[in-house]
Enzyme design. Structure first.
Site, PDB file in Angstrom:
ATOM      1  N   LEU A   1       0.675  -1.238   0.029  1.00  0.00           N
ATOM      2  CA  LEU A   1       0.119   0.301  -0.253  1.00  0.00           C
ATOM      3  C   LEU A   1       0.924   0.918   0.416  1.00  0.00           C
ATOM      4  O   LEU A   1       2.102   0.679   0.089  1.00  0.00           O
ATOM      5  CB  LEU A   1      -0.873   0.138   1.037  1.00  0.00           C
ATOM      6  CG  LEU A   1      -2.026  -0.892   1.205  1.00  0.00           C
ATOM      7  CD1 LEU A   1      -2.854  -1.132   2.760  1.00  0.00           C
ATOM      8  CD2 LEU A   1      -2.868  -0.724   0.002  1.00  0.00           C
ATOM      9  N   ASP A   2       0.820   2.343  -0.561  1.00  0.00           N
ATOM     10  CA  ASP A   2       0.957   3.671  -0.384  1.00  0.00           C
ATOM     11  C   ASP A   2       1.649   3.938   0.550  1.00  0.00           C
ATOM     12  O   ASP A   2       0.220   3.454   1.782  1.00  0.00           O
ATOM     13  CB  ASP A   2       0.200   4.969  -1.479  1.00  0.00           C
ATOM     14  CG  ASP A   2       0.710   4.508  -3.266  1.00  0.00           C
ATOM     15  OD1 ASP A   2       1.022   3.458  -3.379  1.00  0.00           O
ATOM     16  OD2 ASP A   2      -0.454   5.474  -3.342  1.00  0.00           O
ATOM     17  N   MET A   3       2.460   4.215   1.314  1.00  0.00           N
ATOM     18  CA  MET A   3       2.515   5.574   2.707  1.00  0.00           C
ATOM     19  C   MET A   3       1.278   5.847   3.161  1.00  0.00           C
ATOM     20  O   MET A   3       1.068   5.194   4.288  1.00  0.00           O
ATOM     21  CB  MET A   3       3.701   5.976   2.191  1.00  0.00           C
ATOM     22  CG  MET A   3       4.016   6.536   3.693  1.00  0.00           C
ATOM     23  SD  MET A   3       5.783   7.277   3.495  1.00  0.00           S
ATOM     24  CE  MET A   3       6.136   7.787   5.654  1.00  0.00           C
ATOM     25  N   SER A   4       1.251   6.336   2.367  1.00  0.00           N
ATOM     26  CA  SER A   4      -0.436   7.440   2.421  1.00  0.00           C
ATOM     27  C   SER A   4      -1.524   6.808   3.097  1.00  0.00           C
ATOM     28  O   SER A   4      -2.678   7.163   3.416  1.00  0.00           O
ATOM     29  CB  SER A   4      -0.760   8.892   1.857  1.00  0.00           C
ATOM     30  OG  SER A   4       1.059   9.565   1.845  1.00  0.00           O
ATOM     31  N   THR A   5      -1.749   5.602   2.893  1.00  0.00           N
ATOM     32  CA  THR A   5      -2.993   5.027   1.972  1.00  0.00           C
ATOM     33  C   THR A   5      -2.858   3.643   3.100  1.00  0.00           C
ATOM     34  O   THR A   5      -1.802   3.659   3.907  1.00  0.00           O
ATOM     35  CB  THR A   5      -2.445   4.193   1.210  1.00  0.00           C
ATOM     36  OG1 THR A   5      -2.859   4.711   0.191  1.00  0.00           O
ATOM     37  CG2 THR A   5      -4.083   3.300   0.713  1.00  0.00           C
TER      38      THR A   5
END
Length: 544
Positions: free
Chosen positions: A391-395
């Site tokens: 998952l993206d860091m911000s997700t």
């Protein structure tokens, strides 16, 4: 309004109030100016496709402590680099009296000469003649071979009847004549081959003279282009706060080990720094914003602030900011997330966790804290490879980890075959009219500004997302995304792009507007368990 303690870190920042004040004045100028005409919007009658531009502002202080600001535009504007309101480029490549224009005219003339030869009647006739000669020669040689084959067959037939019909003396005479006929056929064929080869060589020579002219012109164009590029590189001499100078070629070779990309040094930020240093002005803070329509491939929102691009600007600004007290890179600072891991499910094969926003899935170049590191601390006996998907860091949301090699391969195969069902929940910064649908926009990385993604129908990889609206409230839309492919930033781009939903996800600091977090959450997943063979699913409520 107090001055900032440090200069803006240009690749990740919140604009300082002074930068916002300066930007507001530039925006007012753009709304009211009569100095130039540029198709920022589709309704402008310039017979050009609408396209916005990136503008930059830099608050500066002079030797007497007086504050002011500089303004710049990335690239050319209205087909010129000469503007009363904006600082000049490091080198004006559009100057009609400059060496670039003169050499460009010469190279264009070479291009026209090449095109004239390639498309000319003489070259076309020579190529046609060559093909005709080849065809005629092949037909003549084929006919000769067939004739000689028939002659050979006839001679063979004659030989088979000689010993039973004629006396020995006459037989010998006929045999000698048959041998002469064979030699004669071979000689005639050799002569024909020589004649056809001579004719072919003449036709080929006529074609080659045009090809050689083209190759000489191409070689001259290549030599002139390389010399011109070297001379252009020499013109881009950048200053820093220490008063040191370095050319663009040296900067890129020392920092990235590459040739500078096209347009390096033409962005707003390097122009602002250069003008400030040349005029003994001290940079205080800066910001860059987009004005106008976004290009078809990018996601740029009118009046939104953006960081400097990394591909072109990071090496240059890295040199130009030497001697300034610059804010530290927030991307290299460890984020404050809850310790440990929120474990949703665990057995002998898998570990399912609920990843918080702003925690990496795997260790980065500068930050090691990640789901992987924390999982290894909690379960050091896992043999891995552990990370199946990311998952993206911000997700935030569900991440499935494998505790052994067999489980990893079994579940990864399901990802590859697109049999795993995933559902994301997002909050969009606006209202969309559709209730459900499919977004199909191919994506590729922006080579000048990684990790930003672009829509590209030529080189992009397929990216498809199904969506379904679940709530509209307070001018925002809550939505479920079902990604059918797994491209980088797929849901973020499909949300924000004008050909997608044209509504960024709340808190998207790349394609929208930054808030306390990215409102994107991986809330549901369904797949086949590696040992039981049964379908299992997990669901975690979104935190927003």
């Amino acid at each position: 309004m107090s001055l900032p303690k440090q200069f803006t870190f240009p690749f990740f920042y919140e604009p300082h109030p002074l930068s916002l004040l300066a930007a507001d004045q530039v925006k007012m100028y753009l709304r009211t100016q009569q100095d130039f005409k540029h198709p920022f919007w589709s309704d402008e009658q310039l017979n050009e496709s609408p396209i916005g531009k990136m503008f930059g502002v830099m608050v500066v202080k002079d030797s007497n402590g007086n504050l002011g600001f500089l303004a710049a535009v990335s690239g050319k504007l209205a087909n010129t680099n000469k503007h009363a309101y904006f600082v000049p480029p490091i080198y004006d490549i559009l100057d009609e009296e400059g060496f670039f224009r003169a050499e460009e005219h010469h190279i264009n003339r070479i291009n026209r000469d090449i095109e004239h030869i390639q498309n000319g009647e003489a070259f076309a006739e020579a190529k046609t003649k060559l093909e005709e000669v080849k065809s005629a020669n092949e037909s003549a040689l084929k006919a000769a071979r067939e004739l000689h084959k028939a002659n050979k067959k006839e001679r063979k037939q004659i030989r088979s009847t000689l010993d039973t019909v004629l006396p020995d003396v006459e037989t010998q005479a006929i045999l000698e004549d048959l041998i002469k006929q064979s030699y004669r056929d071979q000689h005639e064929y050799d002569v024909l081959k020589l004649e056809t080869r001579t004719e072919l060589n003449k036709a080929q020579s006529d074609v080659d003279q045009y090809i050689e002219k083209i190759e000489r012109l191409k070689e001259e164009r290549k030599r002139r282009s390389a010399a011109l590029q070297k001379k252009i590189f020499d013109q881009y001499q950048f200053l820093n706060a220490h008063g040191e100078t370095k050319d663009v070629l040296s900067i890129f070779q020392e920092t990235a080990g590459i040739i500078p990309p096209a347009g390096a040094g033409e962005c707003a930020a390097p122009k602002l720094f250069q003008y400030a240093y040349l005029n003994q002005l001290t940079p205080i803070c800066m910001a860059e914003f987009w004005w106008g329509t976004s290009s078809a491939s990018e996601v740029r929102l009118h009046e939104h602030y953006y960081p400097s691009c990394r591909g072109k600007c990071e090496p240059i600004l890295g040199f130009m900011m030497q001697g300034l007290d610059v804010e530290s890179n927030p991307l290299l600072q460890a984020t404050h997330t809850p310790k440990g891991l929120d474990i949703v499910f665990e057995d002998n094969d898998i570990l399912v966790v609920n990843k918080p926003s702003e925690l990496l899935s795997v260790p980065g170049k500068q930050i090691s804290d990640s789901v992987f590191e924390r999982a290894m601390e909690l379960r050091p006996d896992m043999t891995g490879p552990i990370i199946i998907h990311r998952l993206d860091m911000s997700t935030s949301g569900i991440l499935v980890l494998a505790k052994n090699k067999e489980a990893h391969q079994f579940i990864q195969d399901q990802f590859i075959q697109h049999t795993i069902v995933k559902r994301y929940t997002a909050l969009l910064n606006g209202l969309i009219s559709e209730d459900e649908g499919l977004i199909d926009l191919p994506l590729r990385v922006d080579l000048d500004d990684r990790p930003r993604q672009m829509v590209c129908y030529t080189y992009g990889k397929p990216a498809r997302t199904q969506f379904r609206v679940i709530e509209r409230k307070n001018d925002r839309t809550k939505i479920h995304f079902f990604p059918l492919t797994g491209r980088t930033h797929q849901l973020r781009v499909h949300s924000a792009h004008s050909l997608g939903l044209h509504t960024p996800i709340v808190g998207d600091d790349i394609y929208g507007t930054r808030e306390n977090r990215l409102h994107l959450h991986a809330g549901f997943i369904r797949f086949i368990h590696p040992t039981s063979g049964k379908e299992i699913s997990f669901e975690v409520a979104d935190p927003f």
